[in-house]
Design a protein around this motif. Structure first.
Motif, PDB file in Angstrom:
ATOM      1  N   MET A 129     -19.374 -79.773  21.617  1.00  0.00           N
ATOM      2  CA  MET A 129     -18.597 -79.597  20.385  1.00  0.00           C
ATOM      3  C   MET A 129     -18.995 -78.325  19.652  1.00  0.00           C
ATOM      4  O   MET A 129     -18.137 -77.587  19.163  1.00  0.00           O
ATOM      5  N   LEU A 130     -20.285 -78.064  19.558  1.00  0.00           N
ATOM      6  CA  LEU A 130     -20.742 -76.842  18.888  1.00  0.00           C
ATOM      7  C   LEU A 130     -20.287 -75.601  19.648  1.00  0.00           C
ATOM      8  O   LEU A 130     -19.847 -74.618  19.051  1.00  0.00           O
ATOM      9  N   TRP A 131     -20.392 -75.641  20.963  1.00  0.00           N
ATOM     10  CA  TRP A 131     -19.951 -74.506  21.783  1.00  0.00           C
ATOM     11  C   TRP A 131     -18.447 -74.299  21.638  1.00  0.00           C
ATOM     12  O   TRP A 131     -17.989 -73.168  21.456  1.00  0.00           O
ATOM     13  N   HIS A 132     -17.694 -75.373  21.733  1.00  0.00           N
ATOM     14  CA  HIS A 132     -16.230 -75.299  21.664  1.00  0.00           C
ATOM     15  C   HIS A 132     -15.766 -74.683  20.345  1.00  0.00           C
ATOM     16  O   HIS A 132     -14.793 -73.932  20.308  1.00  0.00           O
ATOM     17  N   ARG A 133     -16.460 -74.960  19.282  1.00  0.00           N
ATOM     18  CA  ARG A 133     -16.091 -74.430  17.968  1.00  0.00           C
ATOM     19  C   ARG A 133     -16.677 -73.043  17.713  1.00  0.00           C
ATOM     20  O   ARG A 133     -16.409 -72.450  16.674  1.00  0.00           O
ATOM     21  N   GLY A 134     -17.513 -72.576  18.624  1.00  0.00           N
ATOM     22  CA  GLY A 134     -18.147 -71.278  18.434  1.00  0.00           C
ATOM     23  C   GLY A 134     -19.332 -71.335  17.487  1.00  0.00           C
ATOM     24  O   GLY A 134     -19.803 -70.309  17.010  1.00  0.00           O
ATOM     25  N   TRP A 135     -19.838 -72.520  17.227  1.00  0.00           N
ATOM     26  CA  TRP A 135     -20.928 -72.701  16.273  1.00  0.00           C
ATOM     27  C   TRP A 135     -22.305 -72.749  16.923  1.00  0.00           C
ATOM     28  O   TRP A 135     -23.322 -72.709  16.227  1.00  0.00           O
ATOM     29  N   LEU A 136     -22.369 -72.854  18.236  1.00  0.00           N
ATOM     30  CA  LEU A 136     -23.652 -73.070  18.895  1.00  0.00           C
ATOM     31  C   LEU A 136     -24.669 -71.961  18.615  1.00  0.00           C
ATOM     32  O   LEU A 136     -25.796 -72.263  18.212  1.00  0.00           O
TER      33      LEU A 136
ATOM     34  N   MET B 212      -7.156 -78.792  24.147  1.00  0.00           N
ATOM     35  CA  MET B 212      -8.499 -78.647  23.584  1.00  0.00           C
ATOM     36  C   MET B 212      -8.736 -79.577  22.398  1.00  0.00           C
ATOM     37  O   MET B 212      -9.854 -80.054  22.202  1.00  0.00           O
ATOM     38  N   ALA B 213      -7.698 -79.870  21.613  1.00  0.00           N
ATOM     39  CA  ALA B 213      -7.862 -80.790  20.483  1.00  0.00           C
ATOM     40  C   ALA B 213      -8.221 -82.182  20.985  1.00  0.00           C
ATOM     41  O   ALA B 213      -9.088 -82.864  20.415  1.00  0.00           O
ATOM     42  N   MET B 214      -7.576 -82.610  22.053  1.00  0.00           N
ATOM     43  CA  MET B 214      -7.872 -83.925  22.626  1.00  0.00           C
ATOM     44  C   MET B 214      -9.271 -83.944  23.241  1.00  0.00           C
ATOM     45  O   MET B 214     -10.006 -84.927  23.109  1.00  0.00           O
ATOM     46  N   LEU B 215      -9.667 -82.850  23.882  1.00  0.00           N
ATOM     47  CA  LEU B 215     -10.999 -82.743  24.461  1.00  0.00           C
ATOM     48  C   LEU B 215     -12.062 -82.799  23.360  1.00  0.00           C
ATOM     49  O   LEU B 215     -13.097 -83.449  23.516  1.00  0.00           O
ATOM     50  N   ASP B 216     -11.785 -82.137  22.243  1.00  0.00           N
ATOM     51  CA  ASP B 216     -12.705 -82.160  21.111  1.00  0.00           C
ATOM     52  C   ASP B 216     -12.828 -83.577  20.547  1.00  0.00           C
ATOM     53  O   ASP B 216     -13.935 -84.034  20.239  1.00  0.00           O
TER      54      ASP B 216
END
Length: 168
Positions: A76-83, A3-7
């Motif tokens: 990116m926002l979704w992945h971080r839970g910020w969306l 996931m870090a690489m995907l981000d």
């Protein structure tokens, strides 16, 4: 792929596609700082140098760059839970949320205002010359609108990481 690489990949896609998308608008402002209307003869003659100049611009690149930029940013926002917080303009996510809304508006402008009119100007969609001339003005204004919207967009994008503390 972890996931870090995907981000990281999403961040670079967002950055590079954004540079292409917004850079196209800025290049247009530099190359054509003011409105220069086409003449009917520019559109009726398929060998017109002015029309060829318009056609030779990279129309597809900047349109698809808008989609890649938007999708990578949303990911990116979704992945971080910020969306959800960004879309609801909550707390320190409010600036990035405003950026999301401006970016969404810009992308919709490209696909639902600029491109349909540009297709007529380019002759990809049949239209009489007077309609193509009218559409050339609309595409110019639509492009300039996105250029102007990119300024607050970049501000809110940056303040999401480098200025959110202002809202505490």
């Amino acid at each position: 792929m972890d996931m870090a690489m995907l981000d990281l990949l999403a961040r670079w896609l967002h950055f590079l596609a954004g540079v292409i998308w917004v850079g196209h608008n800025y290049a247009s402002v530099v190359n054509r700082p003011r409105w220069r209307p086409l003449a009917a003869s520019d559109l009726s003659d398929p060998d017109s140098p002015k029309l060829k100049e318009v056609i030779n611009r990279e129309h597809g690149t900047f349109r698809w760059a808008s989609v890649v930029t938007w999708c990578a940013g949303i990911f990116m926002l979704w992945h971080r839970g910020w969306l959800p917080g960004a879309l609801q303009l909550q707390g320190t996510l409010a600036p990035i949320g405003v950026g999301v809304y401006i970016g969404t508006l810009m992308m919709l402008n490209v696909w639902f205002v600029l491109w349909p009119h540009q297709k007529k100007v380019l002759g990809l969609v049949p239209a009489p010359v007077h309609e193509r001339l009218r559409c050339s003005r609309i595409t110019h204004l639509s492009s300039r609108t996105n250029t102007m919207l990119s300024i607050p967009l970049l501000f809110f994008m940056a303040s999401g990481s480098h200025g959110g503390y202002l809202l505490r």
